[in-house]
Design an enzyme around this catalytic site. Structure first.
Site, mmCIF file in Angstrom:
data_model
loop_
_atom_site.group_PDB
_atom_site.id
_atom_site.type_symbol
_atom_site.label_atom_id
_atom_site.label_comp_id
_atom_site.label_asym_id
_atom_site.label_seq_id
_atom_site.Cartn_x
_atom_site.Cartn_y
_atom_site.Cartn_z
ATOM 1 N N ASP A 104 36.270 -25.701 39.700
ATOM 2 C CA ASP A 104 36.750 -27.078 39.624
ATOM 3 C C ASP A 104 37.292 -27.525 40.995
ATOM 4 O OD1 ASP A 104 37.459 -29.225 37.368
ATOM 5 O OD2 ASP A 104 39.222 -29.068 38.642
ATOM 6 N N HIS A 271 33.774 -25.927 30.208
ATOM 7 C CA HIS A 271 34.258 -25.933 31.585
ATOM 8 C C HIS A 271 35.116 -24.715 31.913
ATOM 9 C CE1 HIS A 271 35.351 -27.722 35.380
ATOM 10 N NE2 HIS A 271 36.632 -27.820 35.061
#
Length: 304
Positions: A104, A271
């Site tokens: 991320d 994610h």
């Protein structure tokens, strides 16, 4: 968590970076993303420490690192500033060159470091992201709905800070559990508690907002200026196959013009697949890093 690792606070100039260091061998820097901190690596780092000197660090604005007030031009929360922090951290720890894995926001920091300081980054793994420039340039209704927080968090202070601060657990848990394609059961309770400590700190809320404010301004401008440039070191694009990023973008196609020596891998989950599948994450990273090291050694032999 992080048994056998040493906890350090390292002055890197205008901020102090919080990190843990353990293991032996070539240096490996692991960087977290939003809305987490270095504890996302707690179940992965020990699996890599028998082959690497592993450094897990908090980005500025997160975890135990400094959380400066955002500058008017947002430059002090740019990925360039964050990359400079982490490079100086590694140099202070005695590592001029190192492998880098970032999830991320940590992946975006790593991508920027590989562009700004290519001699420092031996290999780069970017986890579940596409380039910042593409995130803003290729927005449609599906991307906007999935990544609404990109636009909310970058609104002028103190609006998002006050909204989040009214009930930080609801906001951040909505992000964590929603994007992860799982509920709370997908996360280790000790790690979750460390994330919650961060969420409840007003300075950390401000830091994460400043991070996204930089993303929509100075980071976009820097990335636009670097269009056409390729990272030359071995690179891994690694995603969660049930995640939004994987479903909304052809990740290999998007990254190919930017990474000259790229491979791709994915795991089930959304994610936050690192939290859900630490053993498999470590296995894929070990395979990539081993191949990257072999390729680097072959290149060095040819050049000598």
């Amino acid at each position: 968590m992080f048994e056998g690792f040493e906890r350090r606070l390292v002055d890197v100039g205008d901020v102090t970076i919080n990190c843990v260091v353990g293991g032996s061998g070539p240096a490996l820097l692991l960087l977290h993303g939003f809305p987490q901190n270095l504890h996302m690596w707690a179940r992965v780092a020990p699996l890599l420490a028998n082959e690497y000197t592993v450094v897990c660090a908090d980005l500025r604005g997160y975890g135990g690192s400094s959380k400066p007030v955002g500058a008017p031009d947002h430059a002090n929360y740019s990925f360039r500033a964050m990359a400079s922090d982490q490079r100086e951290l590694m140099r202070t720890l005695g590592f001029e060159r190192f492998h880098l894995v970032g999830h991320d926001r940590g992946g975006r920091t790593g991508h920027r470091m590989a562009l700004d300081h290519p001699d420092s980054v031996l290999s780069l793994a970017v986890l579940d992201i596409i380039p910042t420039y593409v995130m803003f340039e290729e927005v449609d209704r599906f991307v906007a709905r999935a990544y609404w927080h990109w636009y909310f968090l970058q609104q002028p202070a103190p609006y998002p800070e006050k909204v989040i601060g009214a009930d930080p657990d609801t906001f951040y848990e909505g992000c964590l559990f929603g994007w992860g394609a799982t509920g709370a059961d997908g996360f280790d309770p000790e790690q979750l508690e460390e994330y919650r400590k961060q969420w409840r700190d007003p300075a950390a809320i401000h830091g994460s907002c400043c991070d996204y404010r930089a993303g929509g301004t100075i980071d976009f401008e820097l990335d636009h200026g670097d269009l056409g440039r390729q990272v030359q070191c071995p690179a891994l694009v690694f995603s969660g196959s049930a995640g939004l990023m994987h479903s909304l973008f052809e990740m290999q196609v998007v990254w190919a013009p930017r990474l000259a020596n790229m491979r791709f891998a994915s795991l089930p989950g959304g994610h936050f697949f690192v939290d859900r599948f630490p053993d498999d994450t470590a296995r894929i990273l070990r395979e990539f890093l081993s191949d990257a090291r072999s390729g680097i050694h072959q290149t060095e032999r040819r050049e000598s």
